[in-house]
Design an enzyme around this catalytic site. Structure first.
Site, PDB file in Angstrom:
ATOM      1  CG  HIS A  42      -1.743   1.162   1.466  1.00 49.24           C
ATOM      2  ND1 HIS A  42      -3.113   1.149   1.373  1.00 49.24           N
ATOM      3  CD2 HIS A  42      -1.412   2.442   1.801  1.00 49.24           C
ATOM      4  CE1 HIS A  42      -3.582   2.357   1.633  1.00 49.24           C
ATOM      5  NE2 HIS A  42      -2.578   3.157   1.899  1.00 49.24           N
ATOM      6  CD  GLU A  43       1.942   3.672   3.636  1.00 50.32           C
ATOM      7  OE1 GLU A  43       2.291   4.750   3.122  1.00 50.32           O
ATOM      8  OE2 GLU A  43       0.857   3.525   4.211  1.00 50.32           O
TER       9      GLU A  43
HETATM   10 ZN   LIG Z   1      -2.366   5.165   2.286  1.00 47.01          ZN
END
Ligand SMILES: [Zn+2]
Length: 371
Positions: A72-73
């Site tokens: 996600h990051e």
């Molecule tokens: Zn995020």
């Protein structure tokens, strides 16, 4: 977000030149997740598995959750890099992950794309794990995949809640920014809403605890964390707004009181510190700027030695890192003060000191100018 996360965290891997760090608080979460998966989730979802296999799947589940948050990051980082924003590091901590960016997105569109990339990547992962779940045969693997599909779905949805600094809040900021063309206004609006969302978490968490739901404590912690983050974003935006375009020369004190290096601490205290009420004074020798003396250095000298010790012996020697030019931005000067933990910086022109810029002076300027 903040430097505090860098303390107590260590690098585990580097991807695309971005160091991925793990904060110690994540280890607690990692342990808790492994434990609850192995002793509660898997025994319930796949009761026929031997205990060792449940622990193995629990550990894999926690590791894949860890990988999902990193993914996600990385999605945020991947889009950021397209806009030439450097990602200093990605840190995983108790509430998830934070990608530390150097600088802000250049346009609302950039911000929107960077923000939305995270939740979209989580939804994508959720879809992948759901597909794996449908094709898996063994109940143990099915349970593992469906757990990861759910957790990624939650991760993506939760991050879309429109409170800055969450992803949804960044999306909201980009929309307000685009509409009003006012970055500071948009940040203040989005982080103001972020504080309200956070308060809702805190009260909802409290309510849940009172009605016997232990997860409420977690919600309260998340709420408290988000509240602090939203509040500091708000303050930072209004600070940046007030100080944008303001030069050091607009805020600095020009008629500074300076001490001669040959006077004693006793003379400095009675003749200057008590008389003028300032926290620090520049020291000169034959007109040359030598350094600064503050109350801290004075306090380090035992009282009985005040008449013997000269200020020359205890001053903090000048250091280019703590000096600014009158044409510098006040905001940059303030950042230096905060980073170096200084109450004042000397404004210099070669060997000469032409003024002082202090935190108190900046605070006074903000009080007068802030809308
Ligand atoms: Zn995020």
């Amino acid at each position: 977000m903040n430097g505090a996360l860098l303390h107590g965290s260590w690098k585990i891997i580097t991807i695309w030149g971005i160091p991925i760090r793990v904060h110690f608080s994540w280890l607690i979460v990692f342990g808790l997740i492994t434990w609850s998966l192995s002793t509660y989730y898997f025994p319930k979802a796949a009761p026929d598995l031997p205990a060792a296999s449940q622990w193995l799947k629990g550990t894999i589940g926690a590791l894949l959750l860890f990988a999902s948050v990193t993914f996600h990051e990385l999605a945020h980082s991947f889009v950021s890099r397209k806009y030439r924003i450097t990602i200093l590091s990605i840190t995983l901590f108790i509430f998830g992950g934070v990608a530390q960016m150097k600088g802000e997105p250049p346009t609302p569109k950039a911000e929107l794309r960077i923000a939305i990339a995270g939740p979209l990547s989580s939804f994508f992962l959720s879809g992948v794990f759901f597909t794996l779940y449908t094709v898996a045969r063994s109940p143990g693997m099915k349970a593992l995949y469906v757990y990861l599909a759910q957790i990624n779905l939650i991760l993506g949805t939760f991050n879309l809640i429109p409170g800055f600094p969450m992803d949804g809040g960044r999306v909201l900021r980009s929309i307000i920014w685009e509409k009003t063309k006012d970055y500071f206004y948009a940040t203040k609006k989005a982080s103001g809403l972020g504080q309200k969302v956070a308060l809702f978490f805190i009260f909802f968490g409290l309510f849940s605890i009172l009605t016997g739901f232990a997860g409420g404590f977690w919600l309260m912690l998340v709420g408290w964390f988000l509240y602090t983050a939203a509040q500091s974003s708000y303050q930072q935006a209004s600070l940046q707004e007030t100080l944008s375009g303001v030069k050091v020369k607009d805020v600095m004190t020009k008629n500074i009181v300076m001490l001669n290096s040959s006077i004693t601490v006793d003379e400095a205290v009675n003749g200057y510190f008590l008389k003028y009420g300032y926290g620090g004074f520049p020291i000169l020798e034959d007109g040359r700027f030598l350094g600064i003396i503050t109350l801290k250095e004075v306090r380090d000298v035992p009282r009985e030695d005040w008449v013997k010790v000269k200020v020359l012996n205890i001053l903090i020697p000048r250091n280019r890192e703590w000096e600014v030019s009158s044409e510098d931005d006040t905001l940059e000067a303030l950042e230096v003060m905060i980073m170096k933990d200084k109450g004042r910086l000397a404004v210099t022109d070669n060997d000469k000191i032409i003024g002082l810029i202090t935190r108190n002076g900046i605070a006074r300027y903000i009080q007068i100018m802030e809308k």
